[in-house]
Write a protein that holds these residues in place. Structure first.
Motif, PDB file in Angstrom:
ATOM      1  N   GLN A   9      49.379  45.599   1.794  1.00 20.59           N
ATOM      2  CA  GLN A   9      50.565  46.454   1.807  1.00 20.59           C
ATOM      3  C   GLN A   9      50.254  47.881   1.356  1.00 20.59           C
ATOM      4  N   GLN A  10      49.501  48.012   0.283  1.00 19.93           N
ATOM      5  CA  GLN A  10      49.231  49.347  -0.258  1.00 19.93           C
ATOM      6  C   GLN A  10      48.324  50.187   0.654  1.00 19.93           C
ATOM      7  N   ASP A  11      47.708  49.567   1.676  1.00 19.94           N
ATOM      8  CA  ASP A  11      46.848  50.283   2.615  1.00 19.94           C
ATOM      9  C   ASP A  11      47.621  50.899   3.783  1.00 19.94           C
ATOM     10  N   LEU A  12      48.918  50.578   3.899  1.00 21.48           N
ATOM     11  CA  LEU A  12      49.683  51.006   5.072  1.00 21.48           C
ATOM     12  C   LEU A  12      49.756  52.523   5.271  1.00 21.48           C
ATOM     13  N   PRO A  13      49.914  53.334   4.238  1.00 23.28           N
ATOM     14  CA  PRO A  13      49.914  54.784   4.489  1.00 23.28           C
ATOM     15  C   PRO A  13      48.600  55.269   5.124  1.00 23.28           C
ATOM     16  N   ALA A  14      47.477  54.784   4.636  1.00 17.71           N
ATOM     17  CA  ALA A  14      46.184  55.173   5.212  1.00 17.71           C
ATOM     18  C   ALA A  14      46.027  54.607   6.620  1.00 17.71           C
ATOM     19  N   LEU A  15      46.530  53.389   6.847  1.00 17.74           N
ATOM     20  CA  LEU A  15      46.476  52.803   8.186  1.00 17.74           C
ATOM     21  C   LEU A  15      47.317  53.616   9.158  1.00 17.74           C
ATOM     22  N   SER A  16      48.462  54.064   8.704  1.00 23.96           N
ATOM     23  CA  SER A  16      49.321  54.903   9.537  1.00 23.96           C
ATOM     24  C   SER A  16      48.588  56.176   9.961  1.00 23.96           C
ATOM     25  N   GLN A  17      47.835  56.769   9.063  1.00 23.56           N
ATOM     26  CA  GLN A  17      47.049  57.964   9.401  1.00 23.56           C
ATOM     27  C   GLN A  17      45.978  57.646  10.436  1.00 23.56           C
ATOM     28  N   LEU A  18      45.330  56.496  10.298  1.00 21.46           N
ATOM     29  CA  LEU A  18      44.322  56.092  11.289  1.00 21.46           C
ATOM     30  C   LEU A  18      44.958  55.900  12.660  1.00 21.46           C
ATOM     31  N   TYR A  19      46.107  55.249  12.697  1.00 23.15           N
ATOM     32  CA  TYR A  19      46.778  55.023  13.973  1.00 23.15           C
ATOM     33  C   TYR A  19      47.227  56.336  14.611  1.00 23.15           C
ATOM     34  N   ASP A  20      47.580  57.308  13.772  1.00 17.53           N
ATOM     35  CA  ASP A  20      47.908  58.632  14.293  1.00 17.53           C
ATOM     36  C   ASP A  20      46.684  59.217  15.000  1.00 17.53           C
ATOM     37  N   GLU A  21      45.508  59.013  14.420  1.00 12.20           N
ATOM     38  CA  GLU A  21      44.259  59.452  15.044  1.00 12.20           C
ATOM     39  C   GLU A  21      44.014  58.711  16.362  1.00 12.20           C
ATOM     40  N   LEU A  22      44.394  57.439  16.398  1.00 12.11           N
ATOM     41  CA  LEU A  22      44.178  56.604  17.586  1.00 12.11           C
ATOM     42  C   LEU A  22      45.084  57.009  18.741  1.00 12.11           C
ATOM     43  N   ILE A  23      46.377  57.181  18.461  1.00  9.03           N
ATOM     44  CA  ILE A  23      47.312  57.413  19.568  1.00  9.03           C
ATOM     45  C   ILE A  23      47.934  58.802  19.573  1.00  9.03           C
ATOM     46  N   GLY A  24      47.634  59.596  18.551  1.00 13.09           N
ATOM     47  CA  GLY A  24      48.113  60.965  18.553  1.00 13.09           C
ATOM     48  C   GLY A  24      49.573  61.147  18.209  1.00 13.09           C
ATOM     49  N   MET A  25      50.142  60.175  17.531  1.00  7.29           N
ATOM     50  CA  MET A  25      51.534  60.310  17.087  1.00  7.29           C
ATOM     51  C   MET A  25      51.740  59.461  15.835  1.00  7.29           C
ATOM     52  N   PRO A  26      52.585  59.916  14.929  1.00  7.44           N
ATOM     53  CA  PRO A  26      52.789  59.165  13.679  1.00  7.44           C
ATOM     54  C   PRO A  26      53.509  57.845  13.918  1.00  7.44           C
ATOM     55  N   ALA A  27      53.226  56.906  13.040  1.00  7.03           N
ATOM     56  CA  ALA A  27      53.856  55.585  13.112  1.00  7.03           C
ATOM     57  C   ALA A  27      55.269  55.651  12.540  1.00  7.03           C
ATOM     58  N   ASN A  28      56.107  54.758  13.014  1.00  9.20           N
ATOM     59  CA  ASN A  28      57.416  54.533  12.423  1.00  9.20           C
ATOM     60  C   ASN A  28      57.149  53.670  11.179  1.00  9.20           C
ATOM     61  N   VAL A  29      57.086  54.303  10.024  1.00 11.59           N
ATOM     62  CA  VAL A  29      56.636  53.637   8.801  1.00 11.59           C
ATOM     63  C   VAL A  29      57.531  52.461   8.422  1.00 11.59           C
ATOM     64  N   ASP A  30      58.835  52.592   8.575  1.00  8.05           N
ATOM     65  CA  ASP A  30      59.734  51.480   8.242  1.00  8.05           C
ATOM     66  C   ASP A  30      59.456  50.271   9.131  1.00  8.05           C
ATOM     67  N   GLN A  31      59.325  50.512  10.426  1.00  5.70           N
ATOM     68  CA  GLN A  31      59.029  49.424  11.363  1.00  5.70           C
ATOM     69  C   GLN A  31      57.641  48.850  11.096  1.00  5.70           C
ATOM     70  N   MET A  32      56.686  49.722  10.786  1.00  7.34           N
ATOM     71  CA  MET A  32      55.330  49.275  10.474  1.00  7.34           C
ATOM     72  C   MET A  32      55.339  48.310   9.292  1.00  7.34           C
ATOM     73  N   GLU A  33      56.101  48.627   8.267  1.00  9.14           N
ATOM     74  CA  GLU A  33      56.183  47.753   7.092  1.00  9.14           C
ATOM     75  C   GLU A  33      56.803  46.406   7.442  1.00  9.14           C
ATOM     76  N   ARG A  34      57.832  46.403   8.284  1.00  8.82           N
ATOM     77  CA  ARG A  34      58.441  45.128   8.714  1.00  8.82           C
ATOM     78  C   ARG A  34      57.445  44.284   9.517  1.00  8.82           C
TER      79      ARG A  34
END
Length: 145
Positions: A9-34
């Motif tokens: 769980q605590q890795d999700l902010p860093a994972l979100s940044q990686l996914y932004d690098e992958l697809i070029g857009m920020p993640a929906n953090v609330d949905q990502m957590e669900r």
């Protein structure tokens, strides 16, 4: 030094940044957590992170799928493979893929499958070096908005 472990769980902010690098857009953090909570509770999902000097530098998700063909062995679908551009070509991706392959074999999977966008030529060379590509197939995706 690179360490491979499950994403927590605590890795999700860093994972979100990686996914932004992958697809070029920020993640929906609330949905990502669900979705993360669902994945964490489902033993067919494997969400791994590569930690370089203590920071999340790469990730891969494997999904074990059941099959009814032939010997009815499961197979592993690989998705969302990303290594940060800051640590590419340092073995991080190889370690991630080796661990997901180890898990697939441990789960008696008959094969692993992944798709990669046609424009990602560097990624294709990487996958081929890992043994993917012996069997050329055409991949199709249908996206829903």
């Amino acid at each position: 030094m690179v360490t491979i472990r499950k994403i927590e769980q605590q890795d999700l902010p860093a994972l979100s940044q990686l996914y932004d690098e992958l697809i070029g857009m920020p993640a929906n953090v609330d949905q990502m957590e669900r979705m993360f909570r669902f994945i964490a509770e489902n033993e067919q999902y494997y969400l791994l992170g590569a930690f370089h000097e203590g920071k999340l530098a790469g990730s891969v998700m494997g999904i074990e799928c059941m099959d009814l063909v032939g010997e009815c062995r499961p197979f592993m679908v690989i998705e969302n493979v990303i290594v940060s551009q800051h640590v590419r070509k340092q073995g991080v991706g190889q370690k991630l893929m080796a661990e997901i392959e180890r898990i697939a074999k441990e789960r008696n999977c008959g094969y692993m499958i992944l798709v990669s966008g046609d424009q990602r030529k560097e990624a294709h060379r990487f996958y081929e070096k890992l043994g993917f590509g012996d069997e050329k197939v055409q991949g199709y995706r249908k996206h829903f908005d």
